[in-house]
Write a protein that holds these residues in place. Structure first.
Motif, PDB file in Angstrom:
ATOM      1  N   PRO A 252      46.211  31.011  44.758  1.00 39.31           N
ATOM      2  CA  PRO A 252      45.285  31.646  43.825  1.00 39.31           C
ATOM      3  C   PRO A 252      45.244  30.895  42.493  1.00 39.31           C
ATOM      4  CG  PRO A 252      47.362  32.824  43.830  1.00 39.31           C
ATOM      5  CD  PRO A 252      47.474  31.739  44.863  1.00 39.31           C
ATOM      6  N   ALA A 253      44.188  31.154  41.740  1.00 35.97           N
ATOM      7  CA  ALA A 253      44.094  30.627  40.377  1.00 35.97           C
ATOM      8  C   ALA A 253      43.242  31.581  39.554  1.00 35.97           C
ATOM      9  CB  ALA A 253      43.486  29.230  40.365  1.00 35.97           C
ATOM     10  N   ASP A 254      43.525  31.634  38.270  1.00 36.65           N
ATOM     11  CA  ASP A 254      42.776  32.442  37.308  1.00 36.65           C
ATOM     12  C   ASP A 254      42.382  31.535  36.153  1.00 36.65           C
ATOM     13  OD1 ASP A 254      43.249  35.481  38.058  1.00 36.65           O
ATOM     14  OD2 ASP A 254      45.177  34.477  38.330  1.00 36.65           O
ATOM     15  N   ILE A 255      41.099  31.527  35.811  1.00 34.61           N
ATOM     16  CA  ILE A 255      40.615  30.705  34.704  1.00 34.61           C
ATOM     17  C   ILE A 255      39.761  31.597  33.807  1.00 34.61           C
ATOM     18  CG2 ILE A 255      39.285  28.662  34.040  1.00 34.61           C
ATOM     19  CD1 ILE A 255      40.044  27.530  36.853  1.00 34.61           C
ATOM     20  N   LEU A 256      40.072  31.596  32.532  1.00 37.53           N
ATOM     21  CA  LEU A 256      39.363  32.400  31.544  1.00 37.53           C
ATOM     22  C   LEU A 256      38.475  31.465  30.735  1.00 37.53           C
ATOM     23  CD1 LEU A 256      39.471  35.417  30.942  1.00 37.53           C
ATOM     24  CD2 LEU A 256      41.224  34.948  29.228  1.00 37.53           C
TER      25      LEU A 256
ATOM     26  N   ILE B 249      47.177  40.192  50.231  1.00 35.97           N
ATOM     27  CA  ILE B 249      47.568  40.046  48.825  1.00 35.97           C
ATOM     28  C   ILE B 249      46.327  40.087  47.936  1.00 35.97           C
ATOM     29  CG2 ILE B 249      48.597  38.517  47.108  1.00 35.97           C
ATOM     30  CD1 ILE B 249      50.311  37.372  49.401  1.00 35.97           C
ATOM     31  N   CYS B 250      45.328  39.302  48.291  1.00 34.54           N
ATOM     32  CA  CYS B 250      44.099  39.234  47.480  1.00 34.54           C
ATOM     33  C   CYS B 250      43.410  40.578  47.419  1.00 34.54           C
ATOM     34  CB  CYS B 250      43.141  38.197  48.052  1.00 34.54           C
ATOM     35  SG  CYS B 250      43.838  36.543  48.157  1.00 34.54           S
ATOM     36  N   ASN B 251      43.316  41.251  48.535  1.00 33.86           N
ATOM     37  CA  ASN B 251      42.614  42.523  48.569  1.00 33.86           C
ATOM     38  C   ASN B 251      43.369  43.607  47.799  1.00 33.86           C
ATOM     39  OD1 ASN B 251      40.140  42.009  50.013  1.00 33.86           O
ATOM     40  ND2 ASN B 251      41.467  41.465  51.710  1.00 33.86           N
TER      41      ASN B 251
ATOM     42  N   GLY C 113      48.473  29.555  40.641  1.00 37.38           N
ATOM     43  CA  GLY C 113      49.565  30.221  41.336  1.00 37.38           C
ATOM     44  C   GLY C 113      50.507  29.267  42.037  1.00 37.38           C
ATOM     45  N   LYS C 114      51.780  29.623  41.985  1.00 33.58           N
ATOM     46  CA  LYS C 114      52.813  28.844  42.674  1.00 33.58           C
ATOM     47  C   LYS C 114      53.023  29.350  44.108  1.00 33.58           C
ATOM     48  CE  LYS C 114      55.428  27.645  38.485  1.00 33.58           C
ATOM     49  NZ  LYS C 114      54.282  27.526  37.680  1.00 33.58           N
ATOM     50  N   HIS C 115      52.543  30.577  44.379  1.00 31.32           N
ATOM     51  CA  HIS C 115      52.606  31.160  45.714  1.00 31.32           C
ATOM     52  C   HIS C 115      51.439  32.137  45.856  1.00 31.32           C
ATOM     53  CE1 HIS C 115      54.267  34.936  44.112  1.00 31.32           C
ATOM     54  NE2 HIS C 115      55.012  34.160  43.325  1.00 31.32           N
TER      55      HIS C 115
ATOM     56  N   GLN D 192      49.312  35.676  40.539  1.00 31.76           N
ATOM     57  CA  GLN D 192      48.061  35.735  39.788  1.00 31.76           C
ATOM     58  C   GLN D 192      48.231  36.690  38.618  1.00 31.76           C
ATOM     59  OE1 GLN D 192      46.793  36.731  43.439  1.00 31.76           O
ATOM     60  NE2 GLN D 192      48.092  38.495  43.187  1.00 31.76           N
ATOM     61  N   TRP D 193      47.275  36.648  37.676  1.00 29.45           N
ATOM     62  CA  TRP D 193      47.343  37.539  36.523  1.00 29.45           C
ATOM     63  C   TRP D 193      47.131  38.983  36.941  1.00 29.45           C
ATOM     64  CZ3 TRP D 193      43.401  34.337  33.253  1.00 29.45           C
ATOM     65  CH2 TRP D 193      44.067  33.294  32.608  1.00 29.45           C
ATOM     66  N   SER D 194      47.897  39.863  36.357  1.00 27.38           N
ATOM     67  CA  SER D 194      47.631  41.297  36.491  1.00 27.38           C
ATOM     68  C   SER D 194      46.514  41.637  35.511  1.00 27.38           C
ATOM     69  CB  SER D 194      48.889  42.097  36.134  1.00 27.38           C
ATOM     70  OG  SER D 194      49.173  41.950  34.740  1.00 27.38           O
ATOM     71  N   ALA D 195      45.976  42.847  35.607  1.00 26.44           N
ATOM     72  CA  ALA D 195      44.947  43.290  34.656  1.00 26.44           C
ATOM     73  C   ALA D 195      45.499  43.272  33.233  1.00 26.44           C
ATOM     74  CB  ALA D 195      44.440  44.676  35.033  1.00 26.44           C
ATOM     75  N   ASP D 196      46.750  43.669  33.054  1.00 29.84           N
ATOM     76  CA  ASP D 196      47.359  43.649  31.717  1.00 29.84           C
ATOM     77  C   ASP D 196      47.442  42.228  31.165  1.00 29.84           C
ATOM     78  OD1 ASP D 196      47.722  46.406  31.445  1.00 29.84           O
ATOM     79  OD2 ASP D 196      49.708  46.347  32.393  1.00 29.84           O
ATOM     80  N   GLU D 197      47.863  41.275  31.999  1.00 27.27           N
ATOM     81  CA  GLU D 197      47.942  39.882  31.545  1.00 27.27           C
ATOM     82  C   GLU D 197      46.558  39.347  31.177  1.00 27.27           C
ATOM     83  OE1 GLU D 197      51.617  37.825  33.847  1.00 27.27           O
ATOM     84  OE2 GLU D 197      50.049  38.673  35.128  1.00 27.27           O
TER      85      GLU D 197
END
Length: 184
Positions: A147-151, A43-45, A164-166, A170-175
């Motif tokens: 996963p987690a995304d922090i801006l 998934i990550c890759n 992430g809940k699963h 995670q955020w897409s590039a658009d998000e």
């Protein structure tokens, strides 16, 4: 403790798997701090390949990608050597704990994680980029990471965060571009 919008991230210096220094916050660019799972995680890759394809656009938007894995630098070198952004090994999960990024059975037990797992394992465009079999057998820190995304803004303020809940949440590039654009 999870990062929330408005929290301040104090100065932190990280070392990439290639030996470069990364300072957070970056005085010139917004930092997208990505917490991924383990070297070889399908998934990550697959997710990182999608971000990699849009790297020029993300960079032009003033965003610096900094990606953490709870794997060793040696494990990561065989999986992500060709990525155009900073990759940081955090095998002891120091930053994962600092930012409240968890592990949980729901990472892979949640039915919503099945599709991203299968997509990551069967995407033919990733052939030659991933060595999934080895990563799936042994994962430093386990297979249950979320996963987690922090801006993070140039002044250290957290702009936005997603935990992430699963495994595939995670955020897409658009998000990412939308959230960074909202800050401006």
């Amino acid at each position: 403790m999870r990062a929330e919008p408005g929290d301040i991230v104090g100065p932190t210096q990280l070392c990439t798997i290639k030996g470069a220094k990364v300072v957070i916050p970056d005085p010139e660019k917004i930092v997208h701090l990505q917490f991924r799972r383990f070297a070889g995680c399908p998934i990550c890759n697959a997710h990182l390949q999608s971000v990699s394809k849009r790297h020029a656009e993300i960079d032009a938007a003033g965003i610096r990608e900094v990606v953490l894995f709870h794997s060793t630098a040696e494990e990561l070198a065989t999986y992500v050597d060709d990525m155009p952004f900073d990759i940081v090994a955090d095998p002891d999960r120091v930053l994962y704990r600092r930012f409240g990024v968890e592990t949980a059975l729901r990472s892979i037990a949640d039915p919503r994680s099945v599709t991203p797992i299968l997509r990551g394992m069967t995407d033919r465009s990733l052939v030659g980029k991933l060595r999934l079999a080895a990563g799936m057998r042994s994962a430093h820190g386990g297979h249950l990471g979320l996963p987690a995304d922090i801006l993070i803004d140039t002044d250290g303020a957290v702009i936005d965060a997603k935990y992430g809940k699963h495994a595939g949440d995670q955020w897409s590039a658009d998000e990412l571009l939308c959230r960074a654009g909202a800050r401006r």
